[in-house]
Write a protein that holds these residues in place. Structure first.
Motif, PDB file in Angstrom:
ATOM      1  N   ILE A  36      69.007  31.551  11.440  1.00 33.28           N
ATOM      2  CA  ILE A  36      67.972  30.544  11.612  1.00 33.28           C
ATOM      3  C   ILE A  36      67.663  30.393  13.091  1.00 33.28           C
ATOM      4  CG2 ILE A  36      67.425  28.089  11.382  1.00 33.28           C
ATOM      5  CD1 ILE A  36      69.147  28.057   8.908  1.00 33.28           C
ATOM      6  N   ALA A  37      66.376  30.279  13.382  1.00 34.02           N
ATOM      7  CA  ALA A  37      65.935  29.979  14.740  1.00 34.02           C
ATOM      8  C   ALA A  37      65.018  28.775  14.664  1.00 34.02           C
ATOM      9  CB  ALA A  37      65.201  31.169  15.343  1.00 34.02           C
ATOM     10  N   TYR A  38      65.116  27.910  15.654  1.00 34.23           N
ATOM     11  CA  TYR A  38      64.212  26.773  15.677  1.00 34.23           C
ATOM     12  C   TYR A  38      63.307  26.871  16.886  1.00 34.23           C
ATOM     13  CZ  TYR A  38      67.384  24.385  19.016  1.00 34.23           C
ATOM     14  OH  TYR A  38      68.147  24.033  20.091  1.00 34.23           O
ATOM     15  N   ILE A  39      62.163  26.241  16.757  1.00 33.77           N
ATOM     16  CA  ILE A  39      61.220  26.209  17.861  1.00 33.77           C
ATOM     17  C   ILE A  39      60.980  24.750  18.239  1.00 33.77           C
ATOM     18  CG2 ILE A  39      60.155  28.377  17.169  1.00 33.77           C
ATOM     19  CD1 ILE A  39      57.791  26.793  16.072  1.00 33.77           C
ATOM     20  N   ARG A  40      60.690  24.580  19.507  1.00 28.11           N
ATOM     21  CA  ARG A  40      60.354  23.245  19.971  1.00 28.11           C
ATOM     22  C   ARG A  40      59.391  23.373  21.143  1.00 28.11           C
ATOM     23  NH1 ARG A  40      63.021  21.079  24.327  1.00 28.11           N
ATOM     24  NH2 ARG A  40      64.556  22.418  25.275  1.00 28.11           N
ATOM     25  N   PRO A  41      58.506  22.401  21.258  1.00 30.32           N
ATOM     26  CA  PRO A  41      57.548  22.466  22.360  1.00 30.32           C
ATOM     27  C   PRO A  41      58.221  22.228  23.709  1.00 30.32           C
ATOM     28  CG  PRO A  41      57.222  20.483  21.021  1.00 30.32           C
ATOM     29  CD  PRO A  41      58.301  21.280  20.379  1.00 30.32           C
ATOM     30  N   VAL A  42      57.774  22.979  24.702  1.00 31.68           N
ATOM     31  CA  VAL A  42      58.266  22.833  26.074  1.00 31.68           C
ATOM     32  C   VAL A  42      57.078  22.987  27.028  1.00 31.68           C
ATOM     33  CG1 VAL A  42      60.602  23.689  25.600  1.00 31.68           C
ATOM     34  CG2 VAL A  42      58.814  25.294  26.258  1.00 31.68           C
ATOM     35  N   VAL A  43      57.281  22.585  28.258  1.00 35.65           N
ATOM     36  CA  VAL A  43      56.297  22.811  29.313  1.00 35.65           C
ATOM     37  C   VAL A  43      57.004  23.614  30.394  1.00 35.65           C
ATOM     38  CG1 VAL A  43      54.788  21.761  31.029  1.00 35.65           C
ATOM     39  CG2 VAL A  43      55.085  20.668  28.790  1.00 35.65           C
ATOM     40  N   VAL A  44      56.456  24.784  30.699  1.00 30.73           N
ATOM     41  CA  VAL A  44      57.032  25.674  31.711  1.00 30.73           C
ATOM     42  C   VAL A  44      55.990  25.889  32.795  1.00 30.73           C
ATOM     43  CG1 VAL A  44      58.029  27.949  32.141  1.00 30.73           C
ATOM     44  CG2 VAL A  44      58.427  26.824  29.940  1.00 30.73           C
ATOM     45  N   ASN A  45      56.313  25.462  33.991  1.00 30.67           N
ATOM     46  CA  ASN A  45      55.378  25.579  35.120  1.00 30.67           C
ATOM     47  C   ASN A  45      54.009  24.997  34.783  1.00 30.67           C
ATOM     48  OD1 ASN A  45      57.319  26.867  36.719  1.00 30.67           O
ATOM     49  ND2 ASN A  45      56.773  28.861  35.898  1.00 30.67           N
ATOM     50  N   GLY A  46      54.001  23.857  34.094  1.00 31.22           N
ATOM     51  CA  GLY A  46      52.755  23.183  33.741  1.00 31.22           C
ATOM     52  C   GLY A  46      52.027  23.749  32.544  1.00 31.22           C
ATOM     53  N   VAL A  47      52.610  24.755  31.885  1.00 27.96           N
ATOM     54  CA  VAL A  47      51.969  25.396  30.730  1.00 27.96           C
ATOM     55  C   VAL A  47      52.745  25.052  29.467  1.00 27.96           C
ATOM     56  CG1 VAL A  47      51.325  27.618  29.707  1.00 27.96           C
ATOM     57  CG2 VAL A  47      51.147  27.287  32.178  1.00 27.96           C
ATOM     58  N   HIS A  48      52.030  24.605  28.436  1.00 32.49           N
ATOM     59  CA  HIS A  48      52.672  24.302  27.160  1.00 32.49           C
ATOM     60  C   HIS A  48      53.041  25.600  26.446  1.00 32.49           C
ATOM     61  CE1 HIS A  48      51.909  19.976  27.160  1.00 32.49           C
ATOM     62  NE2 HIS A  48      50.802  20.291  27.822  1.00 32.49           N
ATOM     63  N   ALA A  49      54.245  25.634  25.886  1.00 34.12           N
ATOM     64  CA  ALA A  49      54.735  26.816  25.180  1.00 34.12           C
ATOM     65  C   ALA A  49      55.699  26.355  24.089  1.00 34.12           C
ATOM     66  CB  ALA A  49      55.446  27.757  26.145  1.00 34.12           C
TER      67      ALA A  49
END
Length: 84
Positions: A36-49
């Motif tokens: 299982i892998a989960y995903i979650r929203p992050v902001v990297v260098n001002g960019v949403h990913a």
């Protein structure tokens, strides 16, 4: 992820999501870090990913959006879960 409730039929997505949110870190580790892998929203260098993590929390990748993150997880024969 399919689950069934013997009295009420198949579980709906909100029940499944609630169950996943209640898992502790140890539960996630036992649940199958390699499956299982989960995903979650992050902001990297001002960019949403979307960050991609194994069930035990190990970072394993990132994608520009949820659709691509889920596609990458499925391509590696893992089951995706959204954490937010």
């Amino acid at each position: 992820m399919k689950s069934s409730n013997p009295t009420n039929g198949p579980a709906d997505a909100s029940q499944v999501a609630l169950s996943l949110r209640e898992l502790s870190v140890a539960d996630w580790q036992r649940f199958g870090a390699q499956e299982i892998a989960y995903i979650r929203p992050v902001v990297v260098n001002g960019v949403h990913a979307m960050a991609i993590h194994a069930a035990d929390g190990t970072p394993i990748g990132a994608a520009p959006n949820a659709e691509l993150a889920i596609a990458a997880i499925l391509q590696h024969e893992m089951a995706p879960a959204l954490v937010h």
